[in-house]
Design a protein around this motif. Structure first.
Motif, short mmCIF file in Angstrom:
data_model
loop_
_atom_site.label_atom_id
_atom_site.label_comp_id
_atom_site.label_asym_id
_atom_site.label_seq_id
_atom_site.Cartn_x
_atom_site.Cartn_y
_atom_site.Cartn_z
N PHE A 427 0.91 -0.96 0.01
CA PHE A 427 0.09 -0.08 0.04
C PHE A 427 1.05 1.32 -0.02
CE2 PHE A 427 -2.34 3.62 2.05
CZ PHE A 427 -3.38 3.41 1.19
N SER A 428 1.90 1.26 0.89
CA SER A 428 2.75 2.62 0.87
C SER A 428 3.67 2.62 -0.51
CB SER A 428 3.43 2.31 2.00
OG SER A 428 4.55 1.21 1.80
N LEU A 429 3.95 1.58 -1.10
CA LEU A 429 4.51 1.52 -2.29
C LEU A 429 3.97 2.14 -3.45
CD1 LEU A 429 7.26 0.82 -3.62
CD2 LEU A 429 6.42 -1.47 -4.08
N LEU A 430 2.47 1.52 -3.43
CA LEU A 430 1.51 1.79 -4.52
C LEU A 430 1.19 3.40 -4.23
CD1 LEU A 430 -0.55 -0.92 -4.87
CD2 LEU A 430 1.30 -0.55 -6.40
N SER A 431 0.93 3.61 -3.11
CA SER A 431 0.59 5.13 -2.77
C SER A 431 1.81 6.08 -3.09
CB SER A 431 0.41 5.37 -1.44
OG SER A 431 -0.61 4.46 -0.71
N ALA A 432 3.08 5.76 -2.61
CA ALA A 432 4.29 6.62 -3.26
C ALA A 432 4.22 6.69 -4.87
CB ALA A 432 5.44 6.15 -2.64
N ALA A 433 4.16 5.34 -5.39
CA ALA A 433 3.85 5.49 -7.09
C ALA A 433 2.81 6.41 -7.43
CB ALA A 433 3.74 4.10 -7.59
N VAL A 434 1.60 6.18 -6.75
CA VAL A 434 0.41 7.32 -7.26
C VAL A 434 0.97 8.59 -7.24
CG1 VAL A 434 -1.90 8.00 -7.03
CG2 VAL A 434 -1.24 5.51 -7.09
N ALA A 435 1.67 9.17 -6.07
CA ALA A 435 2.00 10.42 -5.61
C ALA A 435 3.04 10.84 -6.83
CB ALA A 435 2.49 10.52 -4.38
N GLU A 436 3.85 9.79 -7.09
CA GLU A 436 4.88 10.16 -8.11
C GLU A 436 4.31 10.55 -9.45
OE1 GLU A 436 8.70 10.79 -9.35
OE2 GLU A 436 8.23 10.53 -7.64
N ALA A 437 3.30 9.65 -9.87
CA ALA A 437 2.74 9.75 -11.07
C ALA A 437 2.02 11.21 -11.29
CB ALA A 437 1.51 8.55 -11.26
N ASN A 438 1.55 11.51 -10.00
CA ASN A 438 0.73 12.84 -10.18
C ASN A 438 1.76 14.10 -10.16
OD1 ASN A 438 -1.79 11.77 -9.85
ND2 ASN A 438 -1.85 11.64 -7.63
N ALA A 439 3.03 13.78 -9.61
CA ALA A 439 3.82 14.88 -9.43
C ALA A 439 4.70 14.97 -10.80
CB ALA A 439 4.74 14.81 -8.17
N SER A 440 4.89 13.91 -11.51
CA SER A 440 5.85 13.72 -12.49
C SER A 440 5.22 14.27 -14.07
CB SER A 440 6.40 12.28 -12.83
OG SER A 440 7.02 12.24 -13.76
N MET A 441 6.07 14.54 -14.74
CA MET A 441 5.91 15.18 -16.01
C MET A 441 5.38 14.04 -16.98
SD MET A 441 5.36 18.56 -15.92
CE MET A 441 5.17 18.98 -17.46
N GLN A 442 6.05 12.86 -16.51
CA GLN A 442 6.16 11.58 -17.24
C GLN A 442 5.56 10.40 -16.45
OE1 GLN A 442 9.85 11.08 -19.26
NE2 GLN A 442 9.34 12.51 -20.89
N PRO A 443 4.18 10.48 -16.12
CA PRO A 443 3.72 9.41 -15.21
C PRO A 443 3.60 7.90 -15.67
CG PRO A 443 1.92 10.75 -16.07
CD PRO A 443 3.01 11.13 -16.77
N ALA A 444 3.86 7.66 -16.79
CA ALA A 444 3.73 6.43 -17.45
C ALA A 444 4.57 5.30 -16.55
CB ALA A 444 4.05 6.07 -18.79
N ASP A 445 5.72 5.55 -16.14
CA ASP A 445 6.42 4.42 -15.37
C ASP A 445 5.76 4.22 -14.01
OD1 ASP A 445 8.08 4.38 -17.53
OD2 ASP A 445 9.97 5.54 -16.36
N ALA A 446 5.26 5.08 -13.55
CA ALA A 446 4.64 4.91 -12.02
C ALA A 446 3.30 3.88 -12.18
CB ALA A 446 4.22 6.18 -11.29
N TRP A 447 2.66 4.32 -13.16
CA TRP A 447 1.41 3.47 -13.74
C TRP A 447 1.82 2.24 -13.93
CZ3 TRP A 447 -2.50 5.02 -10.90
CH2 TRP A 447 -2.71 6.51 -10.77
N ILE A 448 2.73 2.01 -14.74
CA ILE A 448 3.16 0.49 -14.93
C ILE A 448 3.62 0.04 -13.76
CG2 ILE A 448 5.12 -0.65 -16.31
CD1 ILE A 448 5.07 1.46 -18.44
N LEU A 449 4.32 0.53 -12.95
CA LEU A 449 4.77 -0.14 -11.50
C LEU A 449 3.35 -0.46 -10.73
CD1 LEU A 449 6.22 -0.97 -9.35
CD2 LEU A 449 6.53 1.36 -8.46
N VAL A 450 2.35 0.22 -10.85
CA VAL A 450 1.26 0.03 -10.02
C VAL A 450 0.47 -1.12 -10.71
CG1 VAL A 450 -1.10 0.99 -9.51
CG2 VAL A 450 0.70 2.37 -9.24
N ALA A 451 0.37 -1.18 -11.92
CA ALA A 451 -0.15 -2.10 -12.68
C ALA A 451 0.57 -3.59 -12.52
CB ALA A 451 -0.55 -2.10 -14.16
N GLY A 452 1.89 -3.62 -12.54
CA GLY A 452 2.74 -4.75 -12.44
C GLY A 452 2.51 -5.32 -10.82
N VAL A 453 2.61 -4.49 -10.15
CA VAL A 453 2.34 -5.24 -8.79
C VAL A 453 0.96 -5.70 -8.28
CG1 VAL A 453 2.44 -4.20 -6.17
CG2 VAL A 453 3.97 -3.51 -7.53
#
Length: 541
Positions: A427-453
């Motif tokens: 949960f903490s890992l996915l929350s951090a990934a979502v926060a990274e996706a919202n803050a990043s100009m290129q959020p694709a990698d963060a959403w790929i991580l969420v989907a993979g996990v």
């Protein structure tokens, strides 16, 4: 008066070295004495690791910047051998010690007698692991790698069976190749930079140019490949499932942390080289891609196999893929949650490997294999010197209930379902990934991580749900096993530690987030190592 805390960083290396060497001098008839020495050494390493954990957090103001440096031979860096302790290495030392104590106690039930020099090999393995987390230079990282690998070669062959020997030989061959690559890379890097001290290397790497920079990049690439092999990353992890699933239960449990040594080395060296323009082998992009491929491979493996020991081995691959993917994200936001996930996954897979052997006793096939092993080493012969009157154990209350509850707990932990530490970690890992996706100009990698996990977690739910129904509900020939406290106790303790991780998630996460921030500022580590002065130069002991 000697300041014993001053020498604390060397204890995790010296204690298993002395204990392992001393036990080699004892004959087989001194089995109880050897076991006692091994247990005391493991407990001493746990105490030393907890001490270093506190010192790295600033206890006693001994290490104001959170980094402790120990100069072996009292020679200053970069010329002497250096041991360095920060929050990350202290966490890894503590995790190794906890898993080592649990695996060692489990082995005392019977596995330590199914071969020669088990306790010495076990201590040398712990020494290699501890040294790899403590060393401050590349060559001694190679040395400690070889020590832990040499011990693991003996341990993976410990016991009997053609399958174990065959898988063990494959494991040995692959790791010998990886060690050869590691040695080549170290030679290239030393030839170009003239140093192997990690802190000094981080300083000199940024000044390289032209041909020297190219050679350094090649050496770093070979170094990265060697670490990825040892981390169990795809496509170089074909050896892992067969090797781990064939090893004896306590050996497979301690092996749970061995793939994390490669990940630790990538994280440590990569963080130091990042400000200098990290070589391609340590760039975040490659780590993310390889991590995602490893995660997908592990998820497919979970769905493809139905053998419980292989399922747990694929969980090790899934955890390696998750860590590499998360650590391959830029910034420090995901590093702390990734470290929390590392701690939880190592404790879980360690407990699961030991539980698998207990669960297999409920199956006719597992009972037959164990009977053959006992017969081979004369443990079922009343006149055998190897026999212990309680080798078959005593029945503990509600053995099947314990096995079922432990299995469900392990399944919840590895799949990331609530309420245990696996859920908190993911949960903490996915929350951090979502926060990274919202803050990043290129959020694709963060959403790929969420989907993979999430996909890997779903694969785990399907695989372990299927395995649990087959083992506990769909087998009419199931028998109630006889368990010993020495076997059920270590599994219970590791699972209770996972419960404690979930309950104390706040303080643990704060500590690991601080470790992540220190990695993001490598100047703390570099300055501490290069500025450490020999005690003789300041009138010390």
């Amino acid at each position: 008066m000697i300041n014993w805390l001053q020498h604390a960083p060397v204890y995790p290396i010296v204690v298993p070295l002395i204990a392992g060497a001393a036990m080699l001098l004892l004959a087989d008839k001194h089995r109880i004495l050897r076991a006692s020495i091994s247990v005391l050494a493991a407990l001493a390493q746990l105490a030393a690791a907890i001490t270093l954990l506190a010192l790295a957090a600033g206890a006693g103001d001994i290490w104001p910047k959170g980094v402790g440096v120990y100069l072996l031979g009292d020679w200053a860096a970069p010329f002497g051998i250096v041991l360095a302790v920060d929050r990350l290495s202290a966490v890894m030392l503590t995790l190794t010690a906890v898993l080592g104590v649990a695996s060692l106690f489990y082995s005392l039930a019977r596995w330590d007698r199914l071969g020669v020099h088990f306790h010495s090999l076990f201590q040398f393995l712990l020494m290699g692991l501890n040294g790899a987390f403590l060393t401050g230079d590349l060559f001694n990282l190679f040395v400690f790698f070889e020590i832990l690998l040499a011990a693991s070669y003996g341990l993976i062959l410990h016991g009997s069976g053609v399958a174990r020997v065959s898988a063990g030989l494959q494991y040995i061959a692959v790791n010998l190749v990886a060690s050869f690559l590691l040695l080549i890379s170290i030679a290239l890097i030393y030839g170009v930079t003239g140093t192997l001290n990690l802190a000094d290397l981080a300083v000199r790497a940024g000044t390289l140019g032209g041909t020297d920079r190219l050679l350094f990049e090649i050496g770093a690439a070979v170094l990265g490949v060697a670490f990825l092999v040892k981390a169990g990353a795809w496509p170089m992890n074909f050896w892992l499932v067969r090797g781990y699933s064939s090893a004896s239960a306590p050996v497979a449990a301690i092996f749970s942390i061995m793939t994390k040594v490669g990940i630790y080395a990538l994280l440590r060296i990569g963080s130091l080289l990042l400000p200098t323009g990290a070589p391609a082998a340590f760039s975040l992009e490659w780590m993310f891609v390889i991590g995602m491929a490893t995660l997908i491979f592990g998820a497919i493996g979970l769905l493809a196999t139905q053998q419980l020991d292989q399922l747990v081995s694929y969980c090790v691959i899934v955890s390696a893929g998750t860590l590499l993917t998360a650590l391959g994200m830029p910034g420090v936001r995901l590093t702390g949650p990734a470290l929390f996930y590392l701690v939880s996954s190592v404790l879980t897979t360690g407990a699961f490997f030991m539980l698998v052997e207990l669960v297999e006793r409920t199956q006719t096939f597992g009972a037959n294999v164990l009977a053959v092993t006992l017969d081979l080493f004369d443990l079922d012969d009343p006149e055998s010197p190897n026999r212990s009157d309680d080798v078959v154990g005593v029945a503990i209350p509600a053995a099947m209930a314990f096995l079922g509850l432990a299995f469900v707990s392990c399944a919840l932990l590895v799949t990331g379902l609530p309420p245990l530490s696996g859920f908190v970690a993911k949960f903490s890992l996915l929350s951090a990934a979502v926060a990274e996706a919202n803050a990043s100009m290129q959020p694709a990698d963060a959403w790929i991580l969420v989907a993979g996990v999430l996909v890997a977690g779903l694969a785990g739910i399907i695989a372990f749900g299927r395995a649990g129904m087959r083992i506990f509900w769909g087998n009419d020939e199931r028998t109630t096993p006889r368990l010993r406290v020495l076997e059920a106790g270590p599994v219970s303790i590791l699972l209770l530690l996972c419960v404690a991780l979930a309950a104390g998630a706040g303080p643990v996460s704060a500590y690991l987030d601080a470790a992540a921030r220190s990695l993001d500022d490598p100047s703390l580590y570099i300055d501490a190592v290069l500025s450490a002065s020999p005690t003789r130069a300041i009138g010390g002991h």
